[in-house]
Scaffold this motif. Structure first.
Motif: not given
Length: 401
Positions: A153, A197, A200
Motif C-alpha cells: 500500500y 487490492d 483499492a
C-alpha cells in the motif's frame, strides 16, 4: 569484441563488460546527436504557463521554475529540456543494460542496443525535446521503483501521488502512464492478490480520473482574454506560439472531431504505411520477445500489463501527434519487457530469443541509425530529406509532409 573470452579486470568486472558498456554509451551519445532537434516554439510555450492567474492545466512546470526563481527564457528552457532528456537517456541506458551489467554477454548487449537505438525510445527523447512526456516517463520509472521496493500500500499510495503529478504536468500523461503504473502494481501483487487490492486499485484510478476531469475545466476562459494572455507571454519571449496558448482556453472534447478526422485520412494512412515499412523488423522482434514472456509466465495480469503499455495510442482520437503516441507506447513496451522478464525470472529465455534473432537485431540497429526518430505528427520527419533523395533518384515525386 564481446564474443571474445571474458578477462577479469582488477576491479572484479570484465574487460568485455567495460568495453560493451563503453560501446553502449557511445551508441547512446551518437543517437542523441543523430536525433536532436531544437526546442520547438509550440513546446516551449507550455513552459511559460504557470499559476499566476490561478490553477490551470499544464502549468506545473512553469510554476516550479517561477517558484525556484529560474528564468523561462528560450535558452534556459532549452538547456533544462536537454538536461531532462539526458537524465532519461541515462536511466534508459541503465534499464536496458541491467542484464549486461550483471552478466556481460552478446545477447544482453544486443538487447540493450536494440531498445536504445529504437526510433521510439532514446531518439524520441531528443527529437521531441522539452515535451512533458519526458517528465512523464521519468515519473513512471519512479513509480516502478516504488512498486518493486516498497510495501503493497505504500507503493499504491506512491502511484496515486505520481498519477496526480502526471496530470498536473499534462493531462494526457494520465492515458500515457497511469494504466501502466497500476498494471505494474497489480502484477507485483499477483501471488497474493485479493479482491480488496483490486478495489483499492480501482479507487486510485477513479480518483485520478476525477482529477483529470477537474483539471480539464481549469482553463483561462473567464479569467483573462486569449489575446491579452498571448500578449503577456510575448512580453516574456517572442518564441511564444499563439496556437499553443489556445490550449488553455478549450476543453479536451473540442479535439475529438478534428483528431478523429485526421486519424482516418489518406494522409495519415500514408504515414502509417511509411512507419510500418521502417519498423516492420523491430515489430516482429518485439512480438517474439513478448511471446516468450507472455506464454512462458502466462497470466491475465501479464497480458494486461502489455496492453496497458499501449494506452498512449488511445490519444490518437483526440490529438494529432500520432507518432508521438507510438513513441511513448514503444518506450512503455521496453520498460514492460524488462519488468516482466525480471519479475517472472525469464531473463535467460529472453536472451535466447535475442540470440536466435541476432542477425535481425543487427539489421534493426543499422536501419534505426538510418531512419532516425519516429516523429511527432508525421512519421520519420528527420528521414524525409533522404527519402526524397531516393524518390527523386527513382524518378518519383517527392514526399511532402
Amino acid at each position: 569484441m564481446l564474443a571474445a573470452p571474458i578477462v577479469q579486470a582488477r576491479n572484479g568486472y570484465t574487460v568485455a563488460g567495460i568495453a560493451g558498456l563503453s560501446l553502449l554509451g557511445l551508441l547512446a551519445g551518437g543517437l542523441a546527436i543523430r536525433a536532436f532537434a531544437p526546442l520547438e516554439d509550440w513546446v516551449y510555450t507550455h513552459w511559460l504557463f504557470n499559476y499566476e492567474f490561478g490553477l490551470v492545466k499544464r502549468g506545473l512546470a512553469g510554476q516550479l521554475l517561477s517558484a525556484l526563481g529560474v528564468s523561462t527564457d528560450y535558452q534556459t528552457v532549452g538547456v533544462i529540456s536537454i538536461a531532462i532528456s539526458t537524465v532519461l537517456s541515462a536511466l534508459l541506458l541503465g534499464l536496458f543494460s541491467v542484464d549486461f551489467i550483471r552478466r556481460p554477454s552478446m545477447a544482453a548487449w544486443l538487447f540493450a542496443a536494440f531498445w536504445l537505438a529504437h526510433p521510439g525510445t532514446l531518439q524520441h527523447a531528443y527529437f521531441d525535446v522539452g515535451r512533458f512526456d519526458t517528465i512523464g516517463v521519468l515519473l513512471m520509472l519512479l513509480a516502478a521503483l516504488f512498486i518493486r521496493t516498497s510495501t503493497k500500500y505504500q507503493a499504491l499510495f506512491a502511484v496515486l501521488l505520481i498519477g496526480i503529478f502526471q496530470v498536473l504536468f499534462h493531462e494526457a500523461n494520465f492515458l500515457m502512464f497511469m494504466p501502466l503504473m497500476l498494471a505494474m502494481w497489480l502484477f507485483k501483487q499477483r501471488s497474493s492478490l485479493m479482491r480488496s487490492d483490486v478495489i483499492a486499485a480501482c479507487v486510485v484510478l477513479g480518483v485520478v480520473i476525477g482529477f483529470v476531469c477537474f483539471m480539464d475545466t481549469k482553463t483561462l476562459s473567464g479569467r483573462v482574454g486569449l489575446d491579452a494572455y498571448y500578449a503577456h507571454l510575448l512580453s516574456i519571449s517572442d518564441h511564444a506560439h499563439p496556437y499553443s496558448v489556445y490550449v488553455l482556453f478549450k476543453a479536451v472534447d473540442s479535439n475529438l472531431q478534428s483528431g478523429l478526422g485526421r486519424l482516418i485520412s489518406l494522409y495519415n494512412a500514408a504515414n502509417v504505411v511509411y512507419m510500418g515499412m521502417a519498423l516492420f523488423l523491430s515489430f516482429v522482434l518485439i512480438a517474439r520477445m513478448l511471446r516468450v514472456i507472455l506464454f512462458g509466465g502466462s497470466s491475465f495480469l501479464s497480458i494486461l500489463l502489455v496492453l496497458s503499455a499501449l494506452s498512449p495510442l488511445a490519444l490518437s482520437f483526440i490529438g494529432f501527434d500520432y507518432y508521438r503516441w507510438w513513441s511513448v507506447a514503444l518506450m512503455n513496451l521496453g520498460v514492460v519487457v524488462v519488468f516482466l522478464a525480471h519479475e517472472q525470472g525469464q531473463v535467460s529465455e529472453l536472451m535466447a530469443v535475442v540470440m536466435q534473432n541476432r542477425y535481425w537485431v543487427v539489421a534493426c540497429l543499422l536501419l534505426d541509425l538510418i531512419v532516425g526518430p519516429l516523429g511527432v505528427m508525421d512519421s520519420f520527419q528527420s528521414f524525409i530529406p533522404l527519402w526524397n533523395f531516393i524518390l527523386s533518384a527513382c524518378g518519383l515525386a517527392p514526399y511532402v509532409p
